[in-house]
Scaffold this motif. Sequence first.
Motif, PDB file in Angstrom:
ATOM      1  N   GLY A  64      52.902 -71.083 -43.766  1.00  0.00           N
ATOM      2  CA  GLY A  64      51.551 -71.615 -44.251  1.00  0.00           C
ATOM      3  C   GLY A  64      50.878 -70.641 -45.019  1.00  0.00           C
ATOM      4  O   GLY A  64      49.792 -70.978 -45.867  1.00  0.00           O
ATOM      5  N   ASN A  65      51.194 -69.267 -45.040  1.00  0.00           N
ATOM      6  CA  ASN A  65      50.592 -68.269 -45.706  1.00  0.00           C
ATOM      7  C   ASN A  65      51.302 -68.089 -47.199  1.00  0.00           C
ATOM      8  O   ASN A  65      51.637 -67.182 -47.605  1.00  0.00           O
ATOM      9  CB  ASN A  65      50.435 -66.884 -45.194  1.00  0.00           C
ATOM     10  CG  ASN A  65      49.949 -67.145 -43.739  1.00  0.00           C
ATOM     11  OD1 ASN A  65      48.661 -67.524 -43.591  1.00  0.00           O
ATOM     12  ND2 ASN A  65      50.660 -66.690 -42.833  1.00  0.00           N
ATOM     13  N   ARG A  66      51.116 -69.158 -47.885  1.00  0.00           N
ATOM     14  CA  ARG A  66      51.641 -69.363 -49.263  1.00  0.00           C
ATOM     15  C   ARG A  66      50.838 -68.472 -50.370  1.00  0.00           C
ATOM     16  O   ARG A  66      49.657 -68.199 -49.977  1.00  0.00           O
ATOM     17  CB  ARG A  66      51.926 -70.725 -49.766  1.00  0.00           C
ATOM     18  CG  ARG A  66      52.885 -71.649 -49.055  1.00  0.00           C
ATOM     19  CD  ARG A  66      52.966 -72.849 -49.871  1.00  0.00           C
ATOM     20  NE  ARG A  66      51.969 -73.659 -50.125  1.00  0.00           N
ATOM     21  CZ  ARG A  66      51.992 -74.663 -50.534  1.00  0.00           C
ATOM     22  NH1 ARG A  66      52.816 -75.295 -51.269  1.00  0.00           N
ATOM     23  NH2 ARG A  66      50.885 -75.608 -50.703  1.00  0.00           N
ATOM     24  N   LEU A  67      51.541 -68.193 -51.221  1.00  0.00           N
ATOM     25  CA  LEU A  67      50.745 -67.270 -52.257  1.00  0.00           C
ATOM     26  C   LEU A  67      50.574 -68.024 -53.670  1.00  0.00           C
ATOM     27  O   LEU A  67      51.464 -68.288 -54.259  1.00  0.00           O
ATOM     28  CB  LEU A  67      51.559 -65.847 -52.366  1.00  0.00           C
ATOM     29  CG  LEU A  67      51.957 -64.989 -51.436  1.00  0.00           C
ATOM     30  CD1 LEU A  67      53.036 -63.837 -51.815  1.00  0.00           C
ATOM     31  CD2 LEU A  67      50.847 -64.567 -50.477  1.00  0.00           C
ATOM     32  N   LYS A  68      49.271 -68.435 -53.762  1.00  0.00           N
ATOM     33  CA  LYS A  68      49.090 -69.327 -54.834  1.00  0.00           C
ATOM     34  C   LYS A  68      48.645 -68.306 -56.127  1.00  0.00           C
ATOM     35  O   LYS A  68      47.883 -67.431 -55.982  1.00  0.00           O
ATOM     36  CB  LYS A  68      47.644 -69.951 -54.577  1.00  0.00           C
ATOM     37  CG  LYS A  68      47.356 -71.099 -55.507  1.00  0.00           C
ATOM     38  CD  LYS A  68      46.222 -71.602 -55.129  1.00  0.00           C
ATOM     39  CE  LYS A  68      45.662 -72.608 -56.210  1.00  0.00           C
ATOM     40  NZ  LYS A  68      44.417 -73.423 -55.946  1.00  0.00           N
ATOM     41  N   LEU A  69      49.618 -68.518 -57.075  1.00  0.00           N
ATOM     42  CA  LEU A  69      49.440 -67.749 -58.337  1.00  0.00           C
ATOM     43  C   LEU A  69      48.177 -68.090 -58.867  1.00  0.00           C
ATOM     44  O   LEU A  69      47.875 -69.066 -59.497  1.00  0.00           O
ATOM     45  CB  LEU A  69      50.800 -68.056 -59.239  1.00  0.00           C
ATOM     46  CG  LEU A  69      50.885 -66.961 -60.361  1.00  0.00           C
ATOM     47  CD1 LEU A  69      51.197 -65.637 -59.815  1.00  0.00           C
ATOM     48  CD2 LEU A  69      52.177 -67.663 -61.226  1.00  0.00           C
ATOM     49  N   VAL A  70      47.548 -66.853 -59.352  1.00  0.00           N
ATOM     50  CA  VAL A  70      46.308 -66.927 -59.950  1.00  0.00           C
ATOM     51  C   VAL A  70      46.370 -66.313 -61.481  1.00  0.00           C
ATOM     52  O   VAL A  70      45.972 -66.766 -62.305  1.00  0.00           O
ATOM     53  CB  VAL A  70      44.908 -66.324 -59.427  1.00  0.00           C
ATOM     54  CG1 VAL A  70      43.596 -66.320 -60.330  1.00  0.00           C
ATOM     55  CG2 VAL A  70      44.783 -66.879 -58.035  1.00  0.00           C
ATOM     56  N   ALA A  71      47.108 -65.200 -61.482  1.00  0.00           N
ATOM     57  CA  ALA A  71      47.318 -64.583 -62.995  1.00  0.00           C
ATOM     58  C   ALA A  71      48.547 -63.825 -62.698  1.00  0.00           C
ATOM     59  O   ALA A  71      49.028 -63.455 -61.661  1.00  0.00           O
ATOM     60  CB  ALA A  71      46.124 -63.712 -63.309  1.00  0.00           C
ATOM     61  N   ALA A  72      49.108 -63.494 -64.012  1.00  0.00           N
ATOM     62  CA  ALA A  72      50.399 -62.690 -64.074  1.00  0.00           C
ATOM     63  C   ALA A  72      50.579 -61.728 -65.033  1.00  0.00           C
ATOM     64  O   ALA A  72      49.840 -62.237 -66.065  1.00  0.00           O
ATOM     65  CB  ALA A  72      51.570 -63.534 -63.717  1.00  0.00           C
ATOM     66  N   ALA A  73      50.973 -60.651 -64.948  1.00  0.00           N
ATOM     67  CA  ALA A  73      51.368 -59.696 -66.176  1.00  0.00           C
ATOM     68  C   ALA A  73      52.637 -58.809 -65.930  1.00  0.00           C
ATOM     69  O   ALA A  73      53.208 -58.895 -65.009  1.00  0.00           O
ATOM     70  CB  ALA A  73      50.040 -58.960 -66.154  1.00  0.00           C
ATOM     71  N   VAL A  87      45.831 -66.091 -50.847  1.00  0.00           N
ATOM     72  CA  VAL A  87      46.848 -66.216 -49.761  1.00  0.00           C
ATOM     73  C   VAL A  87      46.218 -67.340 -49.096  1.00  0.00           C
ATOM     74  O   VAL A  87      44.953 -67.637 -48.875  1.00  0.00           O
ATOM     75  CB  VAL A  87      46.857 -65.032 -48.900  1.00  0.00           C
ATOM     76  CG1 VAL A  87      47.726 -65.234 -47.691  1.00  0.00           C
ATOM     77  CG2 VAL A  87      46.946 -63.621 -49.673  1.00  0.00           C
ATOM     78  N   GLU A  88      47.019 -68.390 -49.086  1.00  0.00           N
ATOM     79  CA  GLU A  88      46.853 -69.686 -48.138  1.00  0.00           C
ATOM     80  C   GLU A  88      46.660 -69.531 -46.663  1.00  0.00           C
ATOM     81  O   GLU A  88      47.267 -68.390 -46.192  1.00  0.00           O
ATOM     82  CB  GLU A  88      47.634 -70.753 -48.788  1.00  0.00           C
ATOM     83  CG  GLU A  88      47.463 -71.073 -50.043  1.00  0.00           C
ATOM     84  CD  GLU A  88      48.010 -72.606 -50.162  1.00  0.00           C
ATOM     85  OE1 GLU A  88      49.113 -72.846 -49.806  1.00  0.00           O
ATOM     86  OE2 GLU A  88      47.575 -73.307 -51.112  1.00  0.00           O
ATOM     87  N   GLY A  89      46.338 -70.464 -45.849  1.00  0.00           N
ATOM     88  CA  GLY A  89      46.512 -70.339 -44.550  1.00  0.00           C
ATOM     89  C   GLY A  89      45.480 -69.089 -43.900  1.00  0.00           C
ATOM     90  O   GLY A  89      44.426 -69.206 -44.445  1.00  0.00           O
ATOM     91  N   ALA A  90      46.056 -68.591 -42.742  1.00  0.00           N
ATOM     92  CA  ALA A  90      45.333 -67.480 -42.001  1.00  0.00           C
ATOM     93  C   ALA A  90      45.277 -66.170 -43.142  1.00  0.00           C
ATOM     94  O   ALA A  90      44.770 -65.326 -42.671  1.00  0.00           O
ATOM     95  CB  ALA A  90      46.076 -67.251 -40.900  1.00  0.00           C
ATOM     96  N   GLY A  91      46.083 -66.147 -44.074  1.00  0.00           N
ATOM     97  CA  GLY A  91      45.942 -64.930 -45.045  1.00  0.00           C
ATOM     98  C   GLY A  91      46.449 -63.877 -44.596  1.00  0.00           C
ATOM     99  O   GLY A  91      46.379 -62.744 -45.208  1.00  0.00           O
ATOM    100  N   LEU A  92      47.611 -64.174 -43.762  1.00  0.00           N
ATOM    101  CA  LEU A  92      48.366 -62.808 -43.230  1.00  0.00           C
ATOM    102  C   LEU A  92      49.725 -63.123 -43.876  1.00  0.00           C
ATOM    103  O   LEU A  92      50.588 -63.606 -43.748  1.00  0.00           O
ATOM    104  CB  LEU A  92      48.547 -62.957 -41.661  1.00  0.00           C
ATOM    105  CG  LEU A  92      47.145 -63.233 -40.934  1.00  0.00           C
ATOM    106  CD1 LEU A  92      47.413 -63.546 -39.363  1.00  0.00           C
ATOM    107  CD2 LEU A  92      46.282 -61.958 -41.088  1.00  0.00           C
TER     108      LEU A  92
END
Lengths: 123, 123
Positions: A64-73, A87-92
């Motif tokens: 559940g701790n998926r990494l939601k992309l905000v920006a990329a370079a 970071v989604e979910g518990a942030g771990l």
Amino acid sequence: MDQEIDFRKMRGLVPAIVQDVATGEVLMLGFMNHEACERTFSTGFVTFFSRTRNQLWTKGETSGNRLKLVAAATDCDRDTLLLQVEVEGAGLVCHEGKRSCFAQSLSGSEIKKGSADAGRVRS
Amino acid sequence: MDQEIDFRKMRGLVPAIVQDVATGEVLMLGFMNHEACERTFSTGFVTFFSRTRNQLWTKGETSGNRLKLVAAATDCDRDTLLLQVEVEGAGLVCHEGKRSCFAQSLSGSEIKKGSADAGRVRS
């Protein structure tokens, strides 16, 4: 702007650094092939290529701790990615139950002690 | 704590992320072999192994923008390094005259356009 990514130096892979967009904390590093890049950008969630399992894996898919992309370079020679995420979910992010995988501090003296071992750094 | 670094996954190299200790900005990524690690920790200035030139190089040796090591960590599987640094000189890490090598933003649409090219991502 030319948007090539250079996958050639690592035979089809590039390292991808994952950074918390809010705090700047570096959370982990994974590797991506072309397909993992595409999936990351098309879904908005970070997908890596696992070198040990030889397959794609979307980070956090089961935890559940998926990494939601905000920006990329990419960098000046276009062979590395920097992904800023929420970071989604518990942030771990780390499977060891920590926010970041980089939880083990190294000191110079510890590293230097390993000099007799050609293959590894050991204290 | 066991202080091994695992150089095996990349045949003697590990990726090393360089982060500005004051701002959290990710500045660059380089690769280190065992000798580059040793030199970095013994001198206190970041030394990489150049894959293209097949030799050690101390970042900033000629430009004056050396990377002074402040703290270092490894990740949960010990195959990546995170180096927190102060940048000397003008503080311009990238050879293109910028603070960070990660100066080229990528957008999802730009990446997705490259899907027809198997080897690269191109817009």
